[in-house]
Scaffold this motif. Sequence first.
Motif, PDB file in Angstrom:
ATOM      1  N   MET A 107      46.948  60.663  39.522  1.00  0.00           N
ATOM      2  CA  MET A 107      48.738  61.234  40.388  1.00  0.00           C
ATOM      3  C   MET A 107      48.864  62.016  40.112  1.00  0.00           C
ATOM      4  O   MET A 107      48.759  62.488  40.120  1.00  0.00           O
ATOM      5  N   GLY A 108      50.137  62.764  41.285  1.00  0.00           N
ATOM      6  CA  GLY A 108      50.300  63.660  41.914  1.00  0.00           C
ATOM      7  C   GLY A 108      50.850  63.249  43.192  1.00  0.00           C
ATOM      8  O   GLY A 108      51.234  62.301  43.622  1.00  0.00           O
ATOM      9  N   ASN A 109      50.906  64.490  44.251  1.00  0.00           N
ATOM     10  CA  ASN A 109      52.296  64.772  45.581  1.00  0.00           C
ATOM     11  C   ASN A 109      51.484  65.678  46.234  1.00  0.00           C
ATOM     12  O   ASN A 109      51.926  66.700  46.425  1.00  0.00           O
ATOM     13  N   PRO A 110      50.338  65.378  47.257  1.00  0.00           N
ATOM     14  CA  PRO A 110      49.738  66.220  47.591  1.00  0.00           C
ATOM     15  C   PRO A 110      51.097  66.021  49.291  1.00  0.00           C
ATOM     16  O   PRO A 110      50.102  66.516  50.474  1.00  0.00           O
ATOM     17  N   GLU A 111      52.079  66.222  49.456  1.00  0.00           N
ATOM     18  CA  GLU A 111      53.308  66.215  50.022  1.00  0.00           C
ATOM     19  C   GLU A 111      52.932  67.227  51.320  1.00  0.00           C
ATOM     20  O   GLU A 111      52.959  67.413  52.697  1.00  0.00           O
ATOM     21  N   THR A 112      52.687  68.431  50.438  1.00  0.00           N
ATOM     22  CA  THR A 112      52.601  69.973  51.318  1.00  0.00           C
ATOM     23  C   THR A 112      51.483  69.524  52.230  1.00  0.00           C
ATOM     24  O   THR A 112      52.248  70.530  53.185  1.00  0.00           O
ATOM     25  N   GLY A 113      51.187  69.178  52.047  1.00  0.00           N
ATOM     26  CA  GLY A 113      49.001  69.434  52.829  1.00  0.00           C
ATOM     27  C   GLY A 113      49.069  68.961  53.860  1.00  0.00           C
ATOM     28  O   GLY A 113      48.879  69.135  54.449  1.00  0.00           O
ATOM     29  N   LEU A 114      50.852  68.034  53.627  1.00  0.00           N
ATOM     30  CA  LEU A 114      51.199  66.837  55.258  1.00  0.00           C
ATOM     31  C   LEU A 114      51.953  67.710  55.754  1.00  0.00           C
ATOM     32  O   LEU A 114      52.655  66.753  56.748  1.00  0.00           O
ATOM     33  N   GLY A 115      52.331  68.295  55.623  1.00  0.00           N
ATOM     34  CA  GLY A 115      53.345  69.581  55.979  1.00  0.00           C
ATOM     35  C   GLY A 115      54.859  69.048  55.712  1.00  0.00           C
ATOM     36  O   GLY A 115      56.144  68.956  56.582  1.00  0.00           O
ATOM     37  N   ILE A 116      55.286  68.184  54.730  1.00  0.00           N
ATOM     38  CA  ILE A 116      56.697  67.703  54.138  1.00  0.00           C
ATOM     39  C   ILE A 116      56.329  67.858  52.695  1.00  0.00           C
ATOM     40  O   ILE A 116      55.721  68.353  52.230  1.00  0.00           O
ATOM     41  N   LEU A 117      57.592  67.063  52.567  1.00  0.00           N
ATOM     42  CA  LEU A 117      58.098  67.515  50.699  1.00  0.00           C
ATOM     43  C   LEU A 117      58.040  66.571  50.329  1.00  0.00           C
ATOM     44  O   LEU A 117      58.283  65.457  51.064  1.00  0.00           O
ATOM     45  N   ALA A 118      57.756  66.117  48.791  1.00  0.00           N
ATOM     46  CA  ALA A 118      57.786  64.982  48.529  1.00  0.00           C
ATOM     47  C   ALA A 118      59.117  64.997  48.038  1.00  0.00           C
ATOM     48  O   ALA A 118      60.244  65.242  46.870  1.00  0.00           O
ATOM     49  N   ALA A 119      59.959  63.997  48.619  1.00  0.00           N
ATOM     50  CA  ALA A 119      61.378  63.817  48.721  1.00  0.00           C
ATOM     51  C   ALA A 119      61.887  62.793  48.022  1.00  0.00           C
ATOM     52  O   ALA A 119      62.690  62.259  48.097  1.00  0.00           O
ATOM     53  N   ALA A 120      61.205  61.629  47.978  1.00  0.00           N
ATOM     54  CA  ALA A 120      61.921  60.492  47.097  1.00  0.00           C
ATOM     55  C   ALA A 120      61.651  60.366  45.925  1.00  0.00           C
ATOM     56  O   ALA A 120      61.419  59.651  45.265  1.00  0.00           O
ATOM     57  N   GLY A 121      62.287  61.587  44.981  1.00  0.00           N
ATOM     58  CA  GLY A 121      62.622  61.824  43.709  1.00  0.00           C
ATOM     59  C   GLY A 121      62.007  62.756  42.835  1.00  0.00           C
ATOM     60  O   GLY A 121      61.889  63.430  41.892  1.00  0.00           O
TER      61      GLY A 121
END
Length: 256
Positions: free
Chosen positions: A135-149
């Motif tokens: 489980m995790g939030n790798p969003e910053t690696g895709l150039g975005i932030l985890a913005a859905a909660g």
Amino acid sequence: MPAGPLTNDSGADAPLLIERQDDRVVATLNRPHKRNAIDQATIDALHLLCAELEAIPRTLILTGAGGIFAAGADIAELRERRAADALRGINANAFVRLSELPMPVIAAIDGYALGGGAELAYAADIRIATPSLAMGNPETGLGILAAAGASWRLKEIVGDARAIELLLTGRTVKAEEALDVGLVSAIHESADLLPAAHAIADRIAHNDPAAIIATKRVFRAPRDRHPAVDQEAQAELFESPEKFRRMTDFLERRTR
Ligand code: COA
């Protein structure tokens, strides 16, 4: 209102499989070939499911097909989204609606719950998982932030220090650590995961639905609404026939 079909009964290849019982609904994210990545069709189906559960409240068990919960928002769709799409909060709004359902939401998580998949699980009231949890939030690696909660719910679940470390590193949490930090409340082998979720739903089903709904609503109320919000809800329950019935049952059983 969501686009797409007006029912969630669109067959075995639907993005969300729905199984209805009297006191609960099991919804299975069903795009295993895309690791259950959450696309617009899945979001539309989640909205339809929420509308149904707002109208006829039941416990929701949310799970994923193919040994995976969800590997995130659908990156093929995300890549094409622009600023205006971000401002619409496509996934965030669906997850808020889900978390605000009157009855409890139980996430039964096998394998990957990444990005938007993790955020969907954070929106549940109760999370249980298998030993293969990642489980995790790798969003910053895709150039975005985890913005859905993630930016607000993750710290409510595991605390500020752990949440910011997880969000800044984007690292994946495995089952043992997730249990340790309270990200999930139990680990079960894959074959036992759904039975365990049903056992939780069974326990909930023994309680008074009105008291469950009030507990969830009051629990989610902002700090400055307490204790008034508790007292108002309790005042309603104190007048309910079900309260008198349950308490009389208890007292008469004791004197029998
Ligand atoms: N969005 C869109 N498609 C996805 C996806 C996602 N989040 N995650 C997986 N897929 C697709 C892959 O593109 C692949 O499609 P293809 O068969 O048409 O090429 C298919 O699902 C299988 O994925 P694959 O990577 O081959 O599976 P795997 O079992 O080797 O790895 C993961 C599984 C979850 C580790 C890997 O798919 C992954 O890292 N996914 C993205 C995770 C992520 O960054 N999520 C955050 C998004 S905000």
